[in-house]
Design a protein around this motif. Sequence first.
Motif, PDB file in Angstrom:
ATOM      1  N   GLN A  48      10.009 -42.164 -45.887  1.00  0.00           N
ATOM      2  CA  GLN A  48      10.133 -41.854 -44.459  1.00  0.00           C
ATOM      3  C   GLN A  48       9.091 -40.803 -44.115  1.00  0.00           C
ATOM      4  O   GLN A  48       8.495 -40.167 -44.992  1.00  0.00           O
ATOM      5  CB  GLN A  48      11.540 -41.335 -44.136  1.00  0.00           C
TER       6      GLN A  48
ATOM      7  N   PHE B 141       6.374 -49.610 -37.336  1.00  0.00           N
ATOM      8  CA  PHE B 141       7.425 -48.790 -36.728  1.00  0.00           C
ATOM      9  C   PHE B 141       6.904 -48.262 -35.399  1.00  0.00           C
ATOM     10  O   PHE B 141       5.720 -47.957 -35.245  1.00  0.00           O
ATOM     11  CB  PHE B 141       7.764 -47.600 -37.645  1.00  0.00           C
TER      12      PHE B 141
ATOM     13  N   GLN C 238       8.452 -45.695 -31.946  1.00  0.00           N
ATOM     14  CA  GLN C 238       9.537 -44.975 -31.254  1.00  0.00           C
ATOM     15  C   GLN C 238       8.944 -44.358 -30.001  1.00  0.00           C
ATOM     16  O   GLN C 238       8.066 -43.508 -30.055  1.00  0.00           O
ATOM     17  CB  GLN C 238      10.135 -43.874 -32.140  1.00  0.00           C
TER      18      GLN C 238
ATOM     19  N   GLN D  81      11.471 -37.247 -37.038  1.00  0.00           N
ATOM     20  CA  GLN D  81      11.759 -37.752 -38.379  1.00  0.00           C
ATOM     21  C   GLN D  81      12.130 -39.238 -38.263  1.00  0.00           C
ATOM     22  O   GLN D  81      13.048 -39.607 -37.526  1.00  0.00           O
ATOM     23  CB  GLN D  81      12.939 -36.988 -38.990  1.00  0.00           C
ATOM     24  N   THR D  82      11.367 -40.103 -38.996  1.00  0.00           N
ATOM     25  CA  THR D  82      11.750 -41.519 -39.029  1.00  0.00           C
ATOM     26  C   THR D  82      12.935 -41.693 -39.960  1.00  0.00           C
ATOM     27  O   THR D  82      13.021 -41.022 -41.003  1.00  0.00           O
ATOM     28  CB  THR D  82      10.589 -42.392 -39.523  1.00  0.00           C
ATOM     29  N   ASN D  83      13.839 -42.574 -39.587  1.00  0.00           N
ATOM     30  CA  ASN D  83      14.979 -42.886 -40.449  1.00  0.00           C
ATOM     31  C   ASN D  83      15.066 -44.382 -40.765  1.00  0.00           C
ATOM     32  O   ASN D  83      15.813 -44.789 -41.658  1.00  0.00           O
ATOM     33  CB  ASN D  83      16.284 -42.439 -39.782  1.00  0.00           C
ATOM     34  N   THR D  84      14.286 -45.198 -40.027  1.00  0.00           N
ATOM     35  CA  THR D  84      14.413 -46.659 -40.184  1.00  0.00           C
ATOM     36  C   THR D  84      13.079 -47.320 -40.528  1.00  0.00           C
ATOM     37  O   THR D  84      12.885 -48.508 -40.297  1.00  0.00           O
ATOM     38  CB  THR D  84      14.960 -47.275 -38.885  1.00  0.00           C
ATOM     39  N   LEU D  85      12.158 -46.554 -41.059  1.00  0.00           N
ATOM     40  CA  LEU D  85      10.875 -47.119 -41.463  1.00  0.00           C
ATOM     41  C   LEU D  85      11.064 -47.886 -42.761  1.00  0.00           C
ATOM     42  O   LEU D  85      11.557 -47.334 -43.745  1.00  0.00           O
ATOM     43  CB  LEU D  85       9.836 -46.007 -41.649  1.00  0.00           C
TER      44      LEU D  85
END
Length: 773
Positions: A708, A732, A734, A743-747
């Motif tokens: 992430q 990705f 957003q 902060q990425t959480n779903t990459l």
Amino acid sequence: MILPPGNNRLTLGDGSSMIINPGGSLVGGSCNASERIYIGTNLLASCNGGAGADFSFYDLMNFGGTGSLTSNSPVCTGNTLNLFATPPPNGTYTYSFLGSGLPGGGTTYLASPSYSLTAPASAGSYTYQVKMKSSLPGNPVVIAEITVVVNSGLATATPVTTLTQPTCTLATGTITITSPTGAGMTYSINGLTYTNTTGIFSGVASGTYSVTAKNSSGCISPAASVTITGQPTDIWNGTSWSTGLPPTSSQIAVFAGTYSSTGDITACSLEINPGVAVTMNSGHTLTIVNAVAVSGGGSLTFEDGASLLQTNDASVNTGNISYKRKTTALRQYDYTYWSSPVAAATLSQLATNSLFYSFNTSGNTYVYQTGATVMTPGIGYLGRAPGNLTYSPTQIVETIFTGVPNNGVINVPVIKTAVPSYNLIGNPYPSAIDIDVFITANTAVMTGTAYFWTHTTPITSNQYTINDYAKYNLTGMVGTGIAAPSGGAVPTGKVAAGQGFFIEANTSLANGTYSATFTNAARLAGNNTQFFKNGHASATATTISEGLERHRIWLSLNSADGAYNQMLIGYVEGATNDFDSVFDSKMIQVGSPVSIYTKVGTHDLSIQGKSLPFSETDSIPIAYSTTVNGELSINLDNFDGLFDTQNIYLLDKTTNIVQDLKAAAYTFVTTAGTFENRFELRFTDEAFNVTNPPLVKDDVKIISTGHQLQVICSATPMAQVEVFDILGKLLFSQKGLNTNLFQTNTLHAATQIVLVKISFDNQDSVTKKIAIQ
């Protein structure tokens, strides 16, 4: 002695005496009555005893010589005449005195060789005799005589005296005769000896004395009776004081019975009798002007927080005391900095006893020591928390120092080598000290800051944080946070008994060894509860720094996970805007995750003293360094003086945000590094005229962890974050962001190189390359 035949005579002066040594003899040439010995006009002896002589030569040899009669002549009419007989060497004697004013046949024979009477009422010369009856066979009588001179004239007045009574430090007193005085005057305090011409009798033991004066005519005054008392003493018998009240600073306190304090005690000196136990309880001070003496079998115990305060530097203590000092809550492997309040204590007395170290300034290293090492008064030592305890998570342990209490002048070496040169010293007394007094007395050899180890940051991977030193100088003090069990102790300027601390050698000195000096002038009653690692103390005593005009602001830099560092800015009487060793303290910037400071020249300062007067148009650059990528906060921890009513603002020149610190802390996003131009402290809300600089790639930082991404832009909020692989495929996106930290959480991306595009509301964008990890 042989007298030749004929009318041969030996005449001795009036009042003379003769002694015939063993084996000696008197021999007359023809041994008749014409061979004579006179004393004055009295025919003492003739060879055959004839011609009315008192003795024959034979009798005189049996006596071993003559006796004599002395007096206090001359005397005045109406004065006391003292007669004193000295008998011949052989035999024992009784005495009868004859002369004017005495019975015609003499006084009754008595064993006393002295006799006193009133001198004749008329002036003149008078002859007095003494008959000395011998215990030799036949009880022969020896006669001695003397001529006494009686002068006319009035007796002097009764002496007027002043008395200096014994004190607790001087066992004797002084009698001073203030009148009568004049030429030829002599004085006596026993009625017999008149050799004193000054009228001052010093070194007089306790007792009652008869003071008289004799003038040049021999006239003796009436006597004045004076009493020299014993030393002032107050004795505790186990229940009460002998005076009915506790002792004072002019009395010797003597403990003859068990005692446990209920408050402070003051005395001139202290004596503890054999077998007697005395305890000073926590918070109580035993103030002794002079010496402490603990007899064998007696004991003097100071509970944690109690104090022994002495004022006379020259007093020498005898006998051991026991001085207790508790640590604050310790984790395993925590160190405490110690200094012994008693002489000849060994490191084995420390309760923190798993490892011991001293500090070598020349090598800037800690040196291992054994428990047998004797602690030098005034030097600091380290002891590590015991290894045989269960820490869940902390323990408090108690050291009992046993030895003769330190007192008076104590010199400690201060070593100057490369800059900086830190020296580990410590409070050498069983009382608190005022560090202001110590600093101002030793500015020639040290900078003006004392550093106290607090270890507020928990130990990580067996490493300690060097910025966990609380700092104190005449401007004030800064603490080290609240992350560890010991708490964020802020120095009060009152250093507790047993406490070790660092000072830095004066940077202007040539390399070499110098000396710093502790004296009783720095010692304090009470104020003995702040033992680092030992929480907060109340400051009640007035100190040098408390007497200065001071207006101060405390700022701190914090992270969400507990990193903490504090700084102080103070407008202080006597300070300048340049570097001042007693008002400015340099930062020890090693190992701390966050630091906040100001700069003066090349110096990074945790404490900065500024000159008066204060102006609200002042602006003060605030610098910081951090190992943290993310959010930090600057807090207004405290303020005093004119800042009670003065506004305090923080300007963030990166974001052009102005924060009223009295209203709230300022939270901002940062990358790791050192930043010395981002913030200013201001005191007015007038226009700051700050413009935003152009956005550059270095304003954005991207961190990859756990596949992430964390994106940080401290300069301006981000609007959109997009991630592309190296071929341009979107991985990705957003939108709708308004944040400096994302902060990425779903990459979903394997390990690879990616491109990250960050867009802003003003249509600017930044693209950076990073490896997904």
